[in-house]
Design a protein around this motif. Structure first.
Motif, PDB file in Angstrom:
ATOM      1  N   GLY A   1       0.809  -1.216   0.000  1.00  0.00           N
ATOM      2  CA  GLY A   1       0.000   0.000   0.000  1.00  0.00           C
ATOM      3  C   GLY A   1       0.836   1.256   0.000  1.00  0.00           C
ATOM      4  N   GLY A   2       2.003   1.177  -0.624  1.00  0.00           N
ATOM      5  CA  GLY A   2       2.906   2.317  -0.689  1.00  0.00           C
ATOM      6  C   GLY A   2       3.752   2.519   0.555  1.00  0.00           C
ATOM      7  N   ILE A   3       3.629   1.620   1.515  1.00  0.00           N
ATOM      8  CA  ILE A   3       4.368   1.745   2.778  1.00  0.00           C
ATOM      9  C   ILE A   3       5.421   0.647   2.863  1.00  0.00           C
ATOM     10  N   PRO A   4       6.691   0.998   3.056  1.00  0.00           N
ATOM     11  CA  PRO A   4       7.690  -0.047   3.277  1.00  0.00           C
ATOM     12  C   PRO A   4       7.482  -0.682   4.645  1.00  0.00           C
ATOM     13  N   MET A   5       7.273  -1.996   4.665  1.00  0.00           N
ATOM     14  CA  MET A   5       7.061  -2.712   5.918  1.00  0.00           C
ATOM     15  C   MET A   5       8.161  -3.745   6.090  1.00  0.00           C
ATOM     16  N   ARG A   6       8.633  -3.871   7.315  1.00  0.00           N
ATOM     17  CA  ARG A   6       9.768  -4.740   7.610  1.00  0.00           C
ATOM     18  C   ARG A   6       9.410  -5.757   8.684  1.00  0.00           C
ATOM     19  N   TRP A   7      10.122  -6.868   8.640  1.00  0.00           N
ATOM     20  CA  TRP A   7       9.949  -7.896   9.666  1.00  0.00           C
ATOM     21  C   TRP A   7      11.185  -8.775   9.714  1.00  0.00           C
ATOM     22  N   ILE A   8      11.323  -9.498  10.802  1.00  0.00           N
ATOM     23  CA  ILE A   8      12.395 -10.484  10.961  1.00  0.00           C
ATOM     24  C   ILE A   8      11.745 -11.859  10.970  1.00  0.00           C
ATOM     25  N   GLU A   9      12.336 -12.785  10.235  1.00  0.00           N
ATOM     26  CA  GLU A   9      11.743 -14.116  10.101  1.00  0.00           C
ATOM     27  C   GLU A   9      12.756 -15.182  10.500  1.00  0.00           C
ATOM     28  N   ARG A  10      12.248 -16.207  11.169  1.00  0.00           N
ATOM     29  CA  ARG A  10      13.101 -17.322  11.570  1.00  0.00           C
ATOM     30  C   ARG A  10      12.259 -18.586  11.691  1.00  0.00           C
ATOM     31  N   GLY A  11      12.820 -19.699  11.270  1.00  0.00           N
ATOM     32  CA  GLY A  11      12.192 -20.990  11.483  1.00  0.00           C
ATOM     33  C   GLY A  11      11.198 -21.378  10.409  1.00  0.00           C
ATOM     34  N   ARG A  12      10.808 -22.646  10.466  1.00  0.00           N
ATOM     35  CA  ARG A  12       9.834 -23.185   9.534  1.00  0.00           C
ATOM     36  C   ARG A  12       8.878 -24.080  10.309  1.00  0.00           C
ATOM     37  N   GLY A  13       7.674 -24.204   9.787  1.00  0.00           N
ATOM     38  CA  GLY A  13       6.695 -25.064  10.430  1.00  0.00           C
ATOM     39  C   GLY A  13       5.482 -25.227   9.550  1.00  0.00           C
ATOM     40  N   ASP A  14       4.792 -26.335   9.727  1.00  0.00           N
ATOM     41  CA  ASP A  14       3.617 -26.617   8.900  1.00  0.00           C
ATOM     42  C   ASP A  14       2.339 -26.014   9.464  1.00  0.00           C
ATOM     43  N   GLU A  15       2.358 -25.654  10.738  1.00  0.00           N
ATOM     44  CA  GLU A  15       1.167 -25.096  11.360  1.00  0.00           C
ATOM     45  C   GLU A  15       1.094 -23.589  11.115  1.00  0.00           C
ATOM     46  N   VAL A  16       0.076 -22.939  11.701  1.00  0.00           N
ATOM     47  CA  VAL A  16      -0.070 -21.496  11.517  1.00  0.00           C
ATOM     48  C   VAL A  16       1.159 -20.786  12.076  1.00  0.00           C
ATOM     49  N   PRO A  17       1.613 -19.736  11.402  1.00  0.00           N
ATOM     50  CA  PRO A  17       2.811 -19.031  11.878  1.00  0.00           C
ATOM     51  C   PRO A  17       2.534 -18.214  13.128  1.00  0.00           C
ATOM     52  N   LEU A  18       3.619 -17.860  13.785  1.00  0.00           N
ATOM     53  CA  LEU A  18       3.575 -17.028  14.981  1.00  0.00           C
ATOM     54  C   LEU A  18       4.040 -15.630  14.616  1.00  0.00           C
ATOM     55  N   VAL A  19       3.195 -14.643  14.870  1.00  0.00           N
ATOM     56  CA  VAL A  19       3.515 -13.242  14.594  1.00  0.00           C
ATOM     57  C   VAL A  19       3.783 -12.544  15.921  1.00  0.00           C
ATOM     58  N   LEU A  20       4.983 -11.976  16.058  1.00  0.00           N
ATOM     59  CA  LEU A  20       5.404 -11.332  17.297  1.00  0.00           C
ATOM     60  C   LEU A  20       5.475  -9.822  17.075  1.00  0.00           C
ATOM     61  N   ILE A  21       4.894  -9.071  18.011  1.00  0.00           N
ATOM     62  CA  ILE A  21       4.773  -7.625  17.831  1.00  0.00           C
ATOM     63  C   ILE A  21       5.361  -6.913  19.050  1.00  0.00           C
TER      64      ILE A  21
END
Length: 276
Positions: A9-29
């Motif tokens: 949406g015109g906004i640069p958004m950043r995140w850090i990612e680690r790990g893999r898994g088959d279940e729903v991901p975990l979002v940390l804020i």
């Protein structure tokens, strides 16, 4: 851990990612005055799960993206959902600390179908915020925003010392999180964050929390002077969730007690799997 960026949406958004898994991901804020690196020690202890630590717009390396934009907690919840949609993630476990806890439970209330589970640790909510020291920054904003870096860093240092169990960890945290302010506007960026805080964001949705009916867990440092234990107890009641007390723990639990936070997140993931 990999740092990633996308323009949404015109906004640069950043995140850090680690790990893999088959279940729903975990979002940390994260909250204020931190960044996704708040979760660095917790992410390192989690196994078999995809972890994505979201950087709120106007924070961390995204401070400049906050100029001229709404970076309130309520708006951050919208940015979070836009980001998940861009990544093709339909459901995730929301995990939040401080302001990030506000973002997490606001997003859960607004978009319950996107939230597979909710984890809160020493989070803002209800009328628990802004804390007195932040209100003081608001009142003195015209002066504070022009402070030299050395003075602005001292403000953060006081917050870190008051919010961490040990001085050594407080100093490490200051080094980790101050560096972004130093590169991206210093005191002016801190004041921009502070001026966007509005307690109405959490008060307006508090009544909807008991109706969420999703797996949830609450972890709280019992000696936190920023976010008092009674708010953790209220979250636990409203969410019908277990409350794990970290006796004598202060505010920055993901940095002071990453092993406890990781263990309790793992238990939440197990709760979600059993409920499926």
């Amino acid at each position: 851990m990999k740092s990633r960026t996308a323009v949404i949406g015109g906004i640069p958004m950043r995140w850090i990612e680690r790990g893999r898994g088959d279940e729903v991901p975990l979002v940390l804020i994260h909250g204020i005055p931190t960044s996704p690196r708040l979760w660095r020690h917790v992410m390192a202890k989690l196994r078999g799960v995809r972890c994505l630590a979201f950087e709120m717009v106007g924070y961390g390396e995204s401070m400049e993206a906050g100029v001229g934009r709404d970076i309130s907690v309520g708006r951050q919840a919208d940015y979070l959902i836009d980001w998940l949609t861009h990544l093709g993630i339909e459901r995730a476990v929301f995990c939040g600390h401080d302001l990030g806890g506000g973002v997490a439970h606001i997003a859960a209330v607004r978009h319950p179908q996107r939230c597979a589970g909710l984890f809160l640790t020493n989070a803002i909510g209800y009328d628990s915020w802004p804390i007195p020291s932040v209100k003081a920054l608001k009142l003195t904003a015209p002066l504070v925003k022009h402070l030299p870096d050395i003075a602005a860093k001292q403000i953060l240092r006081v917050l870190m010392i008051r919010g961490h169990d040990k001085l050594q960890i407080a100093e490490e945290s200051l080094d980790v999180h101050w560096s972004a302010y130093e590169r991206h506007g210093g005191a002016a960026s801190l004041i921009r964050q502070v001026m966007a805080l509005n307690v109405e964001d959490t008060e307006s949705i508090a009544g909807a929390l008991p109706g969420l009916n999703i797996p949830a867990r609450v972890v709280w440092g019992t000696s936190d002077s920023f976010q008092k234990l009674r708010y953790g107890e209220r979250f636990a009641r409203d969410l019908n969730a277990p409350l794990h007390r970290i006796e004598g723990g202060l505010h920055f639990t993901p940095e002071d007690h990453p092993e406890i936070i990781a263990e309790q997140i793992t238990r939440l993931l197990e709760d979600i799997e059993r409920a499926a």
